[in-house]
Design an enzyme around this catalytic site. Structure first.
Site, short mmCIF file in Angstrom:
data_model
loop_
_atom_site.label_atom_id
_atom_site.label_comp_id
_atom_site.label_asym_id
_atom_site.label_seq_id
_atom_site.Cartn_x
_atom_site.Cartn_y
_atom_site.Cartn_z
N GLY A 107 84.30 62.38 22.24
CA GLY A 107 83.93 61.06 21.72
C GLY A 107 82.50 60.93 21.27
N GLY A 108 81.85 62.04 21.00
CA GLY A 108 80.50 61.99 20.44
C GLY A 108 79.41 61.72 21.46
CG HIS A 133 90.16 71.68 6.44
ND1 HIS A 133 90.40 71.51 7.78
CD2 HIS A 133 91.25 72.29 5.93
CE1 HIS A 133 91.60 72.00 8.06
NE2 HIS A 133 92.14 72.47 6.95
NE ARG A 159 102.24 71.75 10.84
CZ ARG A 159 101.07 71.58 11.42
NH1 ARG A 159 100.88 72.02 12.63
NH2 ARG A 159 100.07 71.00 10.79
CB VAL A 172 101.91 67.78 5.06
CG1 VAL A 172 102.00 66.71 3.98
CG2 VAL A 172 102.43 67.24 6.39
#
Lengths: 154, 452
Positions: B164-165, B208, B293, B296
């Site tokens: 959480g930073g 990314h 897997r 998307v």
């Protein structure tokens, strides 16, 4: 905003699957009241639709009760067994009286056997599935003549 | 292995996609649906549909025993898990194995080794794949200084117990170290009751990027190039592209090699993705995680390689091995995918289930839509809000961006709120056109620009 028939149908489907008891909607030229309470009166110009029968568990899209008979439906997909073990008598026979908690069959999923309860009081009128068959979620397993009606016809 | 019938253990567009791929490979398909999806497109297109259970996923799509029981009871000899739901469950893969059902994915032990992030980093290490340089526990500012000296600035000093930073501090130069160590240490003690710290290289300008790989399970591995999925909101991908046009050739070939090394190390079977954090300033890529897997965003790779990745997965499950060698795989053009969701961006991306009144998708050259929706379809409130993937392909990135803009403008969906307008503004933003993007761009630059 005008509402079309298919939208009303979709609303009814959603309502049936929800755990709500009542839904009221008013738009131009339409007043819609959905209720799971069978006594909900169609007061005034309101169109009252009794969405589902009294069986709340399982929350299945209960197929229409035929001739006043109420189905006991499969809680999930699985293999249907009428007896506790092979070679033993079935849980219930046609004609037998059941109460809400009476075990009526087993549904097996990967060797895990789960009993199904009648969920209402009445008399078993029909067995819908052969022993050992696969049933899908919501499939009618038995048809039950509810108690009130059974008393009337007796 | 001669297969005849595939159980599709998923819903939505990927279930439709798998049903179609089965048909193309001459396989029958049975889709297991929840009560809410009885009338879904996948159920209509499959050879058979069975209703597993009620609408909530935990009582239908997420019930491993139920899914495998349904596959067996309907005579299926293979199972495709799609993405999400049980797709990365080693328990499902193992149960299929035990029941003699071919799992269309990696072996259970591969899923286990890559499923846990720390274990996956260890596997990456074994395969000689770089991870973000990090320290062990640091106990003093002096130790932090030593690490920063070897790793280079900026460094992130953070709590081992973190999240959480909190207990995190970025040191941009030597002078920041002392203060950063003290502050991070105090915060860590206050927040987690544990002052233990470690440090890692901080990548400020990161992309990314990820490599699509496919293995036959016996050591043969190919890659189908890479994708750039830097446009993210809360770690959710929003737009994906292939190839990653911003990568210099050396970095590109190094992630291809690293991904294949990792996959070969595990005798990887079926489709997988190896994700990397690309440090733009240093031109270096670090392993993040591997997804075991189909993903998307697989269509952008299909569009630039001409390969049907799901058919390839089925072929491998059938024992047919890889259909291509690395030399056969050639990339052409540029593809972009926008995820179209039933959500209202102007209301904090609130999901907007409901009835689709009108569905008028764009069409034409280089436009592909993977969707399970149509006019009159109902978007149930129980699942993910993605209703379509709009994919465009063109000769260059510039043309693809242009094509996506007009395709989004043409797409009309009535009855429910969607992110179509949000996506159109996004792809028409000058930074997007210029490919000036990183993983923080959407939240730090694009979203604030919408307010005005």
């Amino acid at each position: 905003m005008s509402i079309e028939r298919k939208e009303v149908e979709a609303l009814i489907r959603l309502f049936e699957r929800s755990d709500w008891h009542e839904l009221r909607l008013e738009t131009d030229g339409l007043k819609l009241v959905l209720s799971k309470d069978a006594d909900a009166a169609a007061a005034g110009s309101e169109a009252a639709v009794a969405a589902a029968s009294a069986t709340e568990d399982p929350p299945a899209p209960a197929p229409e009760a035929v001739d006043g008979l109420v189905p006991i439906t499969a809680p999930n997909l699985g293999t249907f067994y009428r007896a506790p073990k092979p070679g033993t008598p079935p849980y219930v026979e046609v004609g037998q009286s059941v109460s809400e908690t009476t075990e009526v069959c087993l549904i097996e999923v990967m060797k895990l056997f789960t009993p199904v309860h009648a969920g209402l009081s009445g008399r078993i009128a029909k067995a819908c599935v052969e022993d050992g068959e696969m049933v899908e979620f919501g499939a009618p397993l038995f048809l039950v003549e509810p108690e009130a009606r059974a008393a009337e016809t007796a | 292995m001669a297969l005849s019938r595939v159980f599709v253990a998923n819903r939505g567009e990927i279930a439709v996609r798998v049903v179609r791929a089965c048909r193309a490979r001459g396989l029958e398909s049975v889709v297991g649906v929840s009560d809410a999806d009885r009338e879904s497109l996948a159920a209509a297109l499959a050879d058979r549909a069975v209703v597993l259970g009620p609408a909530p996923a935990r009582d239908s799509y997420l019930d491993t025993n139920l899914v495998v029981h349904a596959a067996k009871a309907t005579g299926c000899d293979a199972l495709h898990p799609g993405y999400g739901f049980l797709s990365e469950s080693p328990v499902l893969a193992r149960l299929c194995e035990r029941e003699g059902i071919a799992f269309v994915g990696p072996r259970a032990e591969t899923i286990e080794r890559l499923g846990d992030k720390l274990a996956a980093r260890a596997v990456a290490g074994e395969a000689g794949v770089a991870i973000v340089p990090g320290s062990g526990e640091i106990r003093s500012a002096a130790e932090a200084l030593t690490f920063a000296g070897s790793a280079g600035y900026p460094v992130l000093i953070k709590a081992s117990a973190g999240g959480g930073g909190r207990g995190m501090f970025v040191a941009r130069a030597e002078v920041d170290i002392e203060e950063g160590f003290e502050r991070a240490s105090e915060e860590a003690r206050a927040a987690f009751g544990d002052g233990a710290l470690f440090a890692e290289r901080f990548v400020e300008d990161a992309r990314h990027v990820e490599v699509q790989i496919m293995g036959d399970g016996a050591g043969e591995v190919v890659h189908y190039g890479e994708r750039d999925c830097s446009v993210q909101r809360r770690f959710q991908k929003v737009v994906e592209e292939a190839p990653a046009a911003a990568l210099p050739p050396r970095a590109r070939s190094s992630i291809h090699d690293a991904a294949c090394r990792l996959a070969r190390h595990l005798d990887y079977r079926s489709a997988g993705t190896v994700e990397f954090l690309y440090d733009v300033a240093r031109e270096e890529a670090y392993f993040i995680e591997a997804n075991v897997r189909i993903q998307v965003e697989h269509p952008v790779t299909e569009e630039v390689t001409g390969v049907d990745l799901i058919e390839e997965q089925l072929r491998i499950a059938q024992g047919g091995g890889l259909s291509v060698t690395q030399e056969d795989i050639a990339l052409a053009g540029h593809a972009i995918e926008c995820r179209i969701n039933a959500e209202a961006p102007e209301r904090g991306f609130a999901p907007s289930p409901g009835l689709i009144d009108a569905w008028c998708p764009p069409a034409g050259r280089g436009i592909r839509i993977d969707s399970h929706c149509r006019a009159g379809a109902f978007v149930p409130p129980f699942y993910d809000s993605m209703i379509a993937k709009l994919i465009v392909r063109a000769g260059s990135r510039t043309e693809a961006v242009e094509r996506m803009g007009s395709a989004l403008a043409e797409f009309r969906i009535d009855g429910i709120a969607t992110n179509l307008a949000f996506q159109e503004r996004l792809v028409r933003h000058p930074d997007f056109a210029a490919n000036r993007l990183n993983t923080r761009w959407l939240e730090d630059v694009f979203m604030p620009s919408l307010v005005h």
